[in-house]
Design an enzyme around this catalytic site. Structure first.
Site, PDB file in Angstrom:
ATOM      1  N   TYR A   1       2.749 -29.104  54.138  1.00  0.00           N
ATOM      2  CA  TYR A   1       2.735 -30.129  53.203  1.00  0.00           C
ATOM      3  C   TYR A   1       2.476 -31.307  53.563  1.00  0.00           C
ATOM      4  CZ  TYR A   1       4.274 -33.459  49.572  1.00  0.00           C
ATOM      5  OH  TYR A   1       4.160 -34.424  48.598  1.00  0.00           O
TER       6      TYR A   1
ATOM      7  N   SER B   1       3.149 -39.629  50.769  1.00  0.00           N
ATOM      8  CA  SER B   1       4.544 -39.251  50.684  1.00  0.00           C
ATOM      9  C   SER B   1       5.487 -39.726  52.046  1.00  0.00           C
ATOM     10  CB  SER B   1       4.555 -37.576  50.794  1.00  0.00           C
ATOM     11  OG  SER B   1       5.897 -37.170  50.888  1.00  0.00           O
TER      12      SER B   1
ATOM     13  N   GLU C   1       7.333 -37.467  53.242  1.00  0.00           N
ATOM     14  CA  GLU C   1       7.603 -36.219  54.188  1.00  0.00           C
ATOM     15  C   GLU C   1       6.410 -36.421  55.396  1.00  0.00           C
ATOM     16  OE1 GLU C   1       9.366 -33.841  53.368  1.00  0.00           O
ATOM     17  OE2 GLU C   1       8.688 -32.292  54.569  1.00  0.00           O
TER      18      GLU C   1
HETATM   19  P1  NAP Z   1       4.457 -32.070  40.240  1.00  0.00           P
HETATM   20  O1  NAP Z   1       5.252 -32.464  39.330  1.00  0.00           O
HETATM   21  O2  NAP Z   1       4.786 -30.889  41.333  1.00  0.00           O
HETATM   22  O3  NAP Z   1       3.073 -32.136  39.709  1.00  0.00           O
HETATM   23  C1  NAP Z   1       2.063 -31.851  40.427  1.00  0.00           C
HETATM   24  C2  NAP Z   1       0.731 -31.805  39.437  1.00  0.00           C
HETATM   25  O4  NAP Z   1      -0.447 -31.456  40.275  1.00  0.00           O
HETATM   26  C3  NAP Z   1       0.916 -30.825  38.237  1.00  0.00           C
HETATM   27  O5  NAP Z   1       0.090 -31.411  37.176  1.00  0.00           O
HETATM   28  C4  NAP Z   1      -0.139 -29.659  38.747  1.00  0.00           C
HETATM   29  O6  NAP Z   1      -0.902 -29.095  37.657  1.00  0.00           O
HETATM   30  C5  NAP Z   1      -1.150 -30.430  39.520  1.00  0.00           C
HETATM   31  N1  NAP Z   1      -2.163 -29.503  40.308  1.00  0.00           N
HETATM   32  C6  NAP Z   1      -1.720 -28.799  41.214  1.00  0.00           C
HETATM   33  N2  NAP Z   1      -2.773 -28.126  41.825  1.00  0.00           N
HETATM   34  C7  NAP Z   1      -3.920 -28.790  41.242  1.00  0.00           C
HETATM   35  C8  NAP Z   1      -5.441 -28.402  41.380  1.00  0.00           C
HETATM   36  N3  NAP Z   1      -5.923 -27.720  42.495  1.00  0.00           N
HETATM   37  N4  NAP Z   1      -6.225 -29.024  40.609  1.00  0.00           N
HETATM   38  C9  NAP Z   1      -5.604 -30.111  39.681  1.00  0.00           C
HETATM   39  N5  NAP Z   1      -4.176 -30.337  39.466  1.00  0.00           N
HETATM   40  C10 NAP Z   1      -3.538 -29.683  40.329  1.00  0.00           C
HETATM   41  O7  NAP Z   1       4.589 -33.495  41.371  1.00  0.00           O
HETATM   42  P2  NAP Z   1       5.026 -34.910  41.170  1.00  0.00           P
HETATM   43  O8  NAP Z   1       6.496 -34.899  41.695  1.00  0.00           O
HETATM   44  O9  NAP Z   1       4.894 -35.236  39.970  1.00  0.00           O
HETATM   45  O10 NAP Z   1       4.399 -35.715  42.209  1.00  0.00           O
HETATM   46  C11 NAP Z   1       3.066 -36.196  42.085  1.00  0.00           C
HETATM   47  C12 NAP Z   1       2.513 -36.676  43.518  1.00  0.00           C
HETATM   48  O11 NAP Z   1       3.240 -37.415  44.089  1.00  0.00           O
HETATM   49  C13 NAP Z   1       2.148 -35.323  44.151  1.00  0.00           C
HETATM   50  O12 NAP Z   1       0.849 -35.502  44.759  1.00  0.00           O
HETATM   51  C14 NAP Z   1       3.245 -35.340  45.179  1.00  0.00           C
HETATM   52  O13 NAP Z   1       3.022 -34.616  46.232  1.00  0.00           O
HETATM   53  C15 NAP Z   1       3.178 -36.744  45.606  1.00  0.00           C
HETATM   54  N6  NAP Z   1       4.805 -37.241  45.979  1.00  0.00           N
HETATM   55  C16 NAP Z   1       5.873 -36.968  45.114  1.00  0.00           C
HETATM   56  C17 NAP Z   1       7.162 -37.563  45.386  1.00  0.00           C
HETATM   57  C18 NAP Z   1       8.084 -37.109  44.410  1.00  0.00           C
HETATM   58  O14 NAP Z   1       9.301 -37.235  45.172  1.00  0.00           O
HETATM   59  N7  NAP Z   1       8.349 -36.491  43.496  1.00  0.00           N
HETATM   60  C19 NAP Z   1       7.274 -38.255  46.506  1.00  0.00           C
HETATM   61  C20 NAP Z   1       6.045 -38.453  47.326  1.00  0.00           C
HETATM   62  C21 NAP Z   1       4.880 -37.985  46.906  1.00  0.00           C
HETATM   63  P3  NAP Z   1      -0.136 -27.851  37.157  1.00  0.00           P
HETATM   64  O15 NAP Z   1       0.770 -28.258  35.765  1.00  0.00           O
HETATM   65  O16 NAP Z   1      -1.278 -27.228  36.284  1.00  0.00           O
HETATM   66  O17 NAP Z   1       0.659 -26.976  37.811  1.00  0.00           O
HETATM   67  O1  G4F Z   2      13.999 -31.537  46.801  1.00  0.00           O
HETATM   68  P1  G4F Z   2      13.384 -31.094  47.861  1.00  0.00           P
HETATM   69  O2  G4F Z   2      12.511 -29.774  47.791  1.00  0.00           O
HETATM   70  O3  G4F Z   2      12.231 -32.182  48.374  1.00  0.00           O
HETATM   71  P2  G4F Z   2      11.413 -32.387  49.784  1.00  0.00           P
HETATM   72  O4  G4F Z   2      11.178 -31.399  50.584  1.00  0.00           O
HETATM   73  O5  G4F Z   2      12.256 -33.653  50.229  1.00  0.00           O
HETATM   74  O6  G4F Z   2      10.176 -32.847  49.023  1.00  0.00           O
HETATM   75  C1  G4F Z   2       9.913 -33.744  47.986  1.00  0.00           C
HETATM   76  O7  G4F Z   2       9.825 -35.161  48.301  1.00  0.00           O
HETATM   77  C2  G4F Z   2       8.825 -35.509  49.115  1.00  0.00           C
HETATM   78  C3  G4F Z   2       8.982 -37.033  49.368  1.00  0.00           C
HETATM   79  O8  G4F Z   2       9.819 -37.116  50.732  1.00  0.00           O
HETATM   80  C4  G4F Z   2       7.629 -35.102  48.263  1.00  0.00           C
HETATM   81  F1  G4F Z   2       6.569 -35.759  48.764  1.00  0.00           F
HETATM   82  C5  G4F Z   2       7.565 -33.790  47.895  1.00  0.00           C
HETATM   83  O9  G4F Z   2       6.407 -33.472  47.197  1.00  0.00           O
HETATM   84  C6  G4F Z   2       8.675 -33.535  47.302  1.00  0.00           C
HETATM   85  O10 G4F Z   2       8.759 -33.988  46.118  1.00  0.00           O
HETATM   86  O11 G4F Z   2      14.322 -31.028  49.126  1.00  0.00           O
HETATM   87  C7  G4F Z   2      14.993 -32.019  49.567  1.00  0.00           C
HETATM   88  C8  G4F Z   2      16.010 -31.499  50.660  1.00  0.00           C
HETATM   89  C9  G4F Z   2      15.444 -30.840  51.835  1.00  0.00           C
HETATM   90  O12 G4F Z   2      15.923 -31.142  53.189  1.00  0.00           O
HETATM   91  C10 G4F Z   2      16.003 -29.365  51.647  1.00  0.00           C
HETATM   92  O13 G4F Z   2      16.074 -28.448  52.712  1.00  0.00           O
HETATM   93  O14 G4F Z   2      17.023 -30.587  49.950  1.00  0.00           O
HETATM   94  C11 G4F Z   2      17.229 -29.543  50.951  1.00  0.00           C
HETATM   95  N1  G4F Z   2      17.738 -28.125  50.511  1.00  0.00           N
HETATM   96  C12 G4F Z   2      18.993 -28.060  50.353  1.00  0.00           C
HETATM   97  N2  G4F Z   2      19.328 -26.864  49.585  1.00  0.00           N
HETATM   98  C13 G4F Z   2      17.028 -27.718  49.316  1.00  0.00           C
HETATM   99  C14 G4F Z   2      18.007 -26.810  48.722  1.00  0.00           C
HETATM  100  N3  G4F Z   2      15.944 -28.015  48.759  1.00  0.00           N
HETATM  101  C15 G4F Z   2      15.484 -27.038  47.930  1.00  0.00           C
HETATM  102  N4  G4F Z   2      14.228 -27.262  46.990  1.00  0.00           N
HETATM  103  N5  G4F Z   2      16.203 -25.910  47.344  1.00  0.00           N
HETATM  104  C16 G4F Z   2      17.598 -25.786  47.841  1.00  0.00           C
HETATM  105  O15 G4F Z   2      18.388 -24.866  47.530  1.00  0.00           O
END
Ligand code: NAP
Ligand code: G4F
Length: 348
Positions: free
Chosen positions: A148, A124, A126
């Site tokens: 995280y 990520s 992050e």
């Molecule tokens: P998400 O919607 O939160 O999905 C997370 C998945 O992980 C869900 O299927 C959840 O299952 C499963 N999970 C959680 N704990 C588990 C455990 N102990 N054992 C098995 N499965 C488990 O996340 P996403 O946005 O699709 O992201 C996918 C991956 O990419 C994650 O690793 C995230 O950290 C990473 N990532 C995401 C972003 C982004 O912007 N979306 C960016 C960079 C990296 P349940 O449905 O049962 O909760």
């Molecule tokens: O949407 P966010 O919660 O995503 P964040 O923290 O960037 O993390 C996501 O992206 C990562 C990749 O860089 C992934 F690895 C991670 O799993 C996840 O998918 O927050 C985005 C920004 C933050 O700066 C937060 O402080 O939005 C700001 N924010 C402002 N108001 C808020 C809010 N975030 C959330 N969730 N809720 C608010 O009300």
């Protein structure tokens, strides 16, 4: 020969898009799901009959070894994680167990069962946290700002370590934020698109947010899963940044989202201290030159299209004939409240 892929986290946003993509490529897709008291298959319901869903948990090494042994995938995509940054501050140990050590459990299971399995780790942006250079690339030093982010740094480096120590084809995709109508309601983009739809439908009048100045490099999840697959098709494993190269603030996201339904964001957004984080990531913007040149990958969806697509989808969700709008709004609000640290402290 039919290729077989195992996806952990198949019930999540990315898991559902990746499953669709791999089915389209002719793969047999196995999805690992964890036990839950209620069904969490909403995002994969439309393809469930084409998937093999098997029980397993990143917290349980035995379940990983057994399911790899039984299903013998050629490729493993590790998307499972505790992925919400805010929750990682209140549940740092669970986040470390799942998002950090879970990667080692899975890599080690691969090493025991069949080290020729190709592995993708969902790293990520992050990890860049308090960024030390702009834009961020594969060589930018890491400075995580949340439990995280720290857990993802561990997952990234253990992937590199198993690649170098045991010759496993293990790649790390450093993905910047990617969103979609399937995004969890607690993440800011979906919270905004859902809030806009509820306000437009007259169900509420305000949307409470935290830091509007945070800037993110937001892409479309459907575009990003192809990059994951491309990494595992290369002769050599590696690390790749996947991003759009553009950055926008949360405020800009609000402007576009409210504008889509003819509203002014400043009439409805209320700043709420509860949504600020103990340590913030102020600015993310990625340099995906390596993904462009080696993988031939480029994003197809613009920022404006992404925002419009999410708002349009949520306007539709709020109008869903099978769910009363009040019920949909209530569900969304309840879901979000339970994730606030204050709510947890109060035992709500
Ligand atoms: P998400 O919607 O939160 O999905 C997370 C998945 O992980 C869900 O299927 C959840 O299952 C499963 N999970 C959680 N704990 C588990 C455990 N102990 N054992 C098995 N499965 C488990 O996340 P996403 O946005 O699709 O992201 C996918 C991956 O990419 C994650 O690793 C995230 O950290 C990473 N990532 C995401 C972003 C982004 O912007 N979306 C960016 C960079 C990296 P349940 O449905 O049962 O909760
Ligand atoms: O949407 P966010 O919660 O995503 P964040 O923290 O960037 O993390 C996501 O992206 C990562 C990749 O860089 C992934 F690895 C991670 O799993 C996840 O998918 O927050 C985005 C920004 C933050 O700066 C937060 O402080 O939005 C700001 N924010 C402002 N108001 C808020 C809010 N975030 C959330 N969730 N809720 C608010 O009300």
């Amino acid at each position: 020969m039919t290729r077989r892929a195992l996806i952990t986290g198949i019930t999540g946003q990315d898991g559902s898009y990746l499953a669709e993509f791999l089915l389209g490529q002719g793969y047999e897709v196995i999805g690992m799901v964890r036990r839950s008291s209620t069904v969490t298959f909403e995002r994969i319901a439309h393809i469930q009959d084409r998937l093999t869903l098997v029980a397993g948990d990143l917290l349980d090494e035995i379940s990983l070894i057994e399911l790899l042994d039984r299903h013998r995938p050629h490729e493993v995509y590790n998307l499972a994680a505790q992925s919400f940054v805010q929750t990682s501050f209140s549940q740092p140990v669970l986040t470390g167990e799942t998002t950090a050590l879970g990667v080692t459990r899975l890599l080690h299971a691969i090493r025991i069962v069949d080290p020729s399995i190709r592995f993708y780790q969902a790293s990520s942006s992050e990890m860049f946290g308090k960024v030390v250079e702009v834009p961020q690339s594969e060589t930018t030093p890491l400075y995580p700002r949340s439990p995280y982010g720290v857990a993802k740094v561990y997952g990234h480096w253990i992937t590199v370590n198993y690649r170098e120590s045991y010759d496993i084809h293990a790649s790390s995709g450093i993905l910047f934020n990617h969103e979609s109508p399937r995004r969890g309601l607690e993440f800011v983009t979906r919270k905004i698109s859902n809030g806009v739809a509820r306000i437009a439908a007259g169900l509420t009048d305000e949307l409470r947010l935290g830091n509007l100045d945070a800037q993110r490099d937001w892409g479309f999840a459907g575009d990003y899963v192809e990059a994951m697959w491309l990494m595992l098709q290369q002769d050599e494993p590696g690390n790749y940044v996947v991003s759009t190269g553009e950055t926008h603030s949360v405020r800009e996201f609000c402007e576009l989202a409210f504008g889509r339904v003819g509203l002014d964001w400043s009439d409805h957004v209320v700043i709420d201290e509860r949504f600020f984080r103990p340590a913030e990531v102020d600015l993310l913007v990625g340099d995906a030159t390596r993904a462009h040149s080696v993988l031939g990958w480029k994003p197809a969806t613009s920022f404006t299209d992404l925002v419009h697509r999410m708002v349009d989808a949520d306007v539709e969700v709020v109008r869903r004939p099978d769910l009363e709008p009040e019920e949909a709004a209530h569900l969304a609000a309840c879901h979000e409240d339970t994730l606030l640290p204050q709510a947890e402290e109060a035992g709500k």
